[in-house]
Design an enzyme around this catalytic site. Structure first.
Site, PDB file in Angstrom:
ATOM      1  N   HIS A 142       3.563  -1.336  -8.444  1.00  0.00           N
ATOM      2  CA  HIS A 142       2.575  -0.899  -9.436  1.00  0.00           C
ATOM      3  C   HIS A 142       3.194  -0.157 -10.628  1.00  0.00           C
ATOM      4  O   HIS A 142       2.833   0.976 -10.965  1.00  0.00           O
ATOM      5  CB  HIS A 142       1.359  -0.187  -8.858  1.00  0.00           C
ATOM      6  CG  HIS A 142       1.562   0.933  -7.893  1.00  0.00           C
ATOM      7  ND1 HIS A 142       2.313   2.026  -8.176  1.00  0.00           N
ATOM      8  CD2 HIS A 142       1.052   1.140  -6.658  1.00  0.00           C
ATOM      9  CE1 HIS A 142       2.264   2.860  -7.165  1.00  0.00           C
ATOM     10  NE2 HIS A 142       1.515   2.335  -6.220  1.00  0.00           N
ATOM     11  N   HIS A 177      -2.020   4.263   6.785  1.00  0.00           N
ATOM     12  CA  HIS A 177      -2.285   4.246   5.341  1.00  0.00           C
ATOM     13  C   HIS A 177      -2.832   2.861   4.981  1.00  0.00           C
ATOM     14  O   HIS A 177      -2.250   1.847   5.387  1.00  0.00           O
ATOM     15  CB  HIS A 177      -0.965   4.528   4.618  1.00  0.00           C
ATOM     16  CG  HIS A 177      -1.026   4.628   3.131  1.00  0.00           C
ATOM     17  ND1 HIS A 177      -2.179   4.851   2.423  1.00  0.00           N
ATOM     18  CD2 HIS A 177      -0.029   4.541   2.205  1.00  0.00           C
ATOM     19  CE1 HIS A 177      -1.891   4.905   1.128  1.00  0.00           C
ATOM     20  NE2 HIS A 177      -0.604   4.704   0.974  1.00  0.00           N
ATOM     21  N   GLU A 197      -3.064   1.452   1.987  1.00  0.00           N
ATOM     22  CA  GLU A 197      -2.538   0.746   0.809  1.00  0.00           C
ATOM     23  C   GLU A 197      -1.938  -0.586   1.266  1.00  0.00           C
ATOM     24  O   GLU A 197      -1.270  -0.665   2.312  1.00  0.00           O
ATOM     25  CB  GLU A 197      -1.494   1.608   0.069  1.00  0.00           C
ATOM     26  CG  GLU A 197      -1.174   1.007  -1.285  1.00  0.00           C
ATOM     27  CD  GLU A 197      -0.457   1.962  -2.262  1.00  0.00           C
ATOM     28  OE1 GLU A 197       0.012   3.025  -1.845  1.00  0.00           O
ATOM     29  OE2 GLU A 197      -0.389   1.587  -3.451  1.00  0.00           O
ATOM     30  N   ASP A 248       0.566  -2.417   0.765  1.00  0.00           N
ATOM     31  CA  ASP A 248       1.961  -2.646   1.155  1.00  0.00           C
ATOM     32  C   ASP A 248       2.166  -2.358   2.642  1.00  0.00           C
ATOM     33  O   ASP A 248       3.148  -2.809   3.234  1.00  0.00           O
ATOM     34  CB  ASP A 248       2.955  -1.848   0.296  1.00  0.00           C
ATOM     35  CG  ASP A 248       2.631  -0.373   0.186  1.00  0.00           C
ATOM     36  OD1 ASP A 248       1.446  -0.007   0.233  1.00  0.00           O
ATOM     37  OD2 ASP A 248       3.575   0.431   0.047  1.00  0.00           O
ATOM     38  N   HIS A 270      -0.022   9.608   0.497  1.00  0.00           N
ATOM     39  CA  HIS A 270      -0.180   9.327  -0.905  1.00  0.00           C
ATOM     40  C   HIS A 270      -1.612   9.064  -1.341  1.00  0.00           C
ATOM     41  O   HIS A 270      -1.964   9.260  -2.504  1.00  0.00           O
ATOM     42  CB  HIS A 270       0.742   8.126  -1.176  1.00  0.00           C
ATOM     43  CG  HIS A 270       0.598   7.304  -2.353  1.00  0.00           C
ATOM     44  ND1 HIS A 270       0.697   5.944  -2.352  1.00  0.00           N
ATOM     45  CD2 HIS A 270       0.388   7.673  -3.639  1.00  0.00           C
ATOM     46  CE1 HIS A 270       0.581   5.481  -3.570  1.00  0.00           C
ATOM     47  NE2 HIS A 270       0.389   6.490  -4.363  1.00  0.00           N
ATOM     48  N   ASP A 309       4.369   7.306   3.642  1.00  0.00           N
ATOM     49  CA  ASP A 309       5.088   7.193   2.365  1.00  0.00           C
ATOM     50  C   ASP A 309       6.069   8.358   2.142  1.00  0.00           C
ATOM     51  O   ASP A 309       7.111   8.182   1.490  1.00  0.00           O
ATOM     52  CB  ASP A 309       4.101   7.161   1.200  1.00  0.00           C
ATOM     53  CG  ASP A 309       3.473   5.789   0.999  1.00  0.00           C
ATOM     54  OD1 ASP A 309       4.098   4.789   1.404  1.00  0.00           O
ATOM     55  OD2 ASP A 309       2.368   5.724   0.439  1.00  0.00           O
ATOM     56  N   TYR A 337      11.646   7.774  -5.803  1.00  0.00           N
ATOM     57  CA  TYR A 337      10.381   7.463  -5.129  1.00  0.00           C
ATOM     58  C   TYR A 337       9.419   8.650  -5.254  1.00  0.00           C
ATOM     59  O   TYR A 337       8.249   8.498  -5.614  1.00  0.00           O
ATOM     60  CB  TYR A 337      10.671   7.166  -3.659  1.00  0.00           C
ATOM     61  CG  TYR A 337       9.477   6.735  -2.866  1.00  0.00           C
ATOM     62  CD1 TYR A 337       9.200   5.396  -2.653  1.00  0.00           C
ATOM     63  CD2 TYR A 337       8.606   7.679  -2.305  1.00  0.00           C
ATOM     64  CE1 TYR A 337       8.094   4.998  -1.923  1.00  0.00           C
ATOM     65  CE2 TYR A 337       7.503   7.296  -1.584  1.00  0.00           C
ATOM     66  CZ  TYR A 337       7.258   5.948  -1.390  1.00  0.00           C
ATOM     67  OH  TYR A 337       6.152   5.575  -0.666  1.00  0.00           O
ATOM     68  N   HIS A 343       8.980   3.325   4.017  1.00  0.00           N
ATOM     69  CA  HIS A 343       9.861   2.566   3.121  1.00  0.00           C
ATOM     70  C   HIS A 343      11.281   3.109   3.257  1.00  0.00           C
ATOM     71  O   HIS A 343      11.482   4.327   3.349  1.00  0.00           O
ATOM     72  CB  HIS A 343       9.449   2.737   1.650  1.00  0.00           C
ATOM     73  CG  HIS A 343       8.074   2.253   1.315  1.00  0.00           C
ATOM     74  ND1 HIS A 343       7.748   0.922   1.208  1.00  0.00           N
ATOM     75  CD2 HIS A 343       6.938   2.932   1.022  1.00  0.00           C
ATOM     76  CE1 HIS A 343       6.470   0.805   0.882  1.00  0.00           C
ATOM     77  NE2 HIS A 343       5.946   2.015   0.768  1.00  0.00           N
TER      78      HIS A 343
HETATM   79 FE1  FEO Z   1       1.050   4.403  -0.646  1.00  0.00          FE
HETATM   80 FE2  FEO Z   1       3.790   2.625   0.492  1.00  0.00          FE
HETATM   81  O1  FEO Z   1       1.989   2.923   0.022  1.00  0.00           O
END
Ligand code: FEO
Length: 405
Positions: free
Chosen positions: A23, A77, A79, A81, A144, A163, A191, A222
């Site tokens: 994003h 989470h 989101e 991803d 996040h 995250d 990040y 991640h």
């Molecule tokens: Fe807030 Fe890696 O997603």
């Protein structure tokens, strides 16, 4: 290919070597979507991966356990991803129960057809006993998204931090001691700056919670897992969460006919006269990802733009819009730039800086058409001031005083 964390807990995620955009964040080193499999009396898949890679995830899981033996899928989470493969996972594991907090459930219901899913909604303090292991949940809203949650396994001192502590960093190593530590910390910093910088309070709260845990392994969603440098990454987060200033200046600018560039160069010379480190960034040659990272620990900042159509240059506006959303805190600085037959560029930059609550060190520094020696000397003097202010802010920080005094 899976990686064992401890007996019966494995990494089963996907390394995305090719992703270059998250994003708007330039992920020049790719990323990973970390998912983990816990095999116990109950079998738990902890998070999934980005939708295109669901088959890789399912293959990794099925190498360790038949898919129809998955009892729970923890979704830390919503989101995409991390949740993007959830619909395919639930098709493959129809008896699995989705474990998540209430906000996450609501978000998943907006993203996907969840009508056939069974949910177990948890909140901070709730536990899921799988046999030998206990999964303890803690909601970490806004670290996040509102739905963010972390999961801790006290028997193994593993924190699945979601995250937080992540990096967009594709490597063949899964652990911090299998890669360059400097690279891992640098990617974690990038990040943090681009994903979490605007969430000072929620991240601080999450750090306070972690301080009370006995953690030997941080497994984020991640990048690499932290086992050798747990203390280092926690200390770094304590600095980043308050945008702790370094004795460093950031100058960023856009230019039309090189007048603003000459002014930027003169400000830079002034900073260097004082022996202070300085990043000099032409906005159109520097990705916003880099600008966000560099402003986070810069003590002072100067932002310049030429005047175009009685306002600032569009690329400068785009960069400032991005930075304004990320809310770098505790900065001081000023606007500068050139104008000609029309006015407004430097003043428009100043308006952005005011909205960003960057403490103003002086009125916008302006040069008409090509800057003459008087303007350039004013720029050098302003550079010296930026440097001195950066040193002063850092000294105040060391003494525990507010940098805003
Ligand atoms: Fe807030 Fe890696 O997603």
């Amino acid at each position: 290919m899976n990686t064992k964390l401890v007996d019966n807990i494995d990494w089963v995620g996907f390394v995305d070597w090719n992703v270059r955009d998250f994003h708007g964040y330039e992920t020049s080193r790719g990323s990973t979507y970390n998912a983990y499999l816990i095999r116990d009396e109950k079998t738990v898949l902890l998070d999934t991966v980005k939708a295109p890679y669901y088959a890789n995830l399912l293959r990794n899981v099925s190498e360790l356990v038949p898919l129809d033996q998955i009892d729970y899928v923890v979704c830390n989470h919503a989101e995409p991803d991390h949740s993007g493969s959830l619909p395919r996972v639930m098709e493959a594991c129809p008896q699995a129960v989705v474990v998540c907090d209430q906000k996450c459930r609501e978000t998943l219901e907006q993203y996907y057809d969840t009508s056939a899913w069974t949910f177990q909604v948890v909140k901070t303090g709730d536990e899921l006993k799988t046999g030998r292991f206990t999964l303890q949940f803690v909601e970490t809203p806004m670290a996040h998204w509102p739905d963010s949650m972390a999961t801790y396994i006290p028997e193994e001192k593993i924190l699945f931090s979601m995250d937080a502590f992540g990096q967009h960093y594709a490597t063949s190593g899964r652990y911090d001691d299998e890669v360059s530590c400097a690279e891992a910390i640098a990617e974690a910093k990038t990040y943090y700056a681009n994903i979490l910088m605007c969430y000072e309070r929620p991240v601080s709260k999450a750090l306070d919670y972690i301080d009370n845990l006995d953690v030997t392994l941080i497994a984020p969603s991640h990048g690499v897992m932290w086992r050798k440098h747990v203390t280092d990454i926690l200390a770094a987060y304590r600095d980043w969460v308050v945008c702790k200033p370094e004795p460093k200046v950031l100058i960023m600018y856009d230019t039309m006919w090189k007048s603003t560039e000459q002014m930027a160069q003169a400000i830079y010379e002034g900073v260097l006269e004082k022996g202070v480190r300085c990043d000099l960034r032409y906005i159109r040659a520097t990705h916003i990802t880099v600008l966000a990272t560099e402003i986070m620990d810069a003590a002072t900042v100067a932002v310049g733009s030429a005047t175009l159509n009685q306002t600032l240059m569009p690329q400068c506006a785009a960069a400032l819009t991005y930075l304004m959303g990320l809310r770098p805190a505790r900065k001081a600085g000023f606007a500068f730039g050139s104008y000609g037959w029309g006015k407004g560029g430097p003043e428009a930059v100043q308006e952005y800086l005011d909205k960003m609550k960057i403490r103003s060190l002086r009125e916008p520094l302006k040069g008409r058409y090509a800057p003459d020696e008087a303007v350039l000397e004013a720029c050098r003097a302003a550079g010296r001031m930026l440097a001195e202010e950066a040193l002063k802010i850092c000294e105040q920080q060391e003494n525990g005083e507010s940098p805003d005094k």
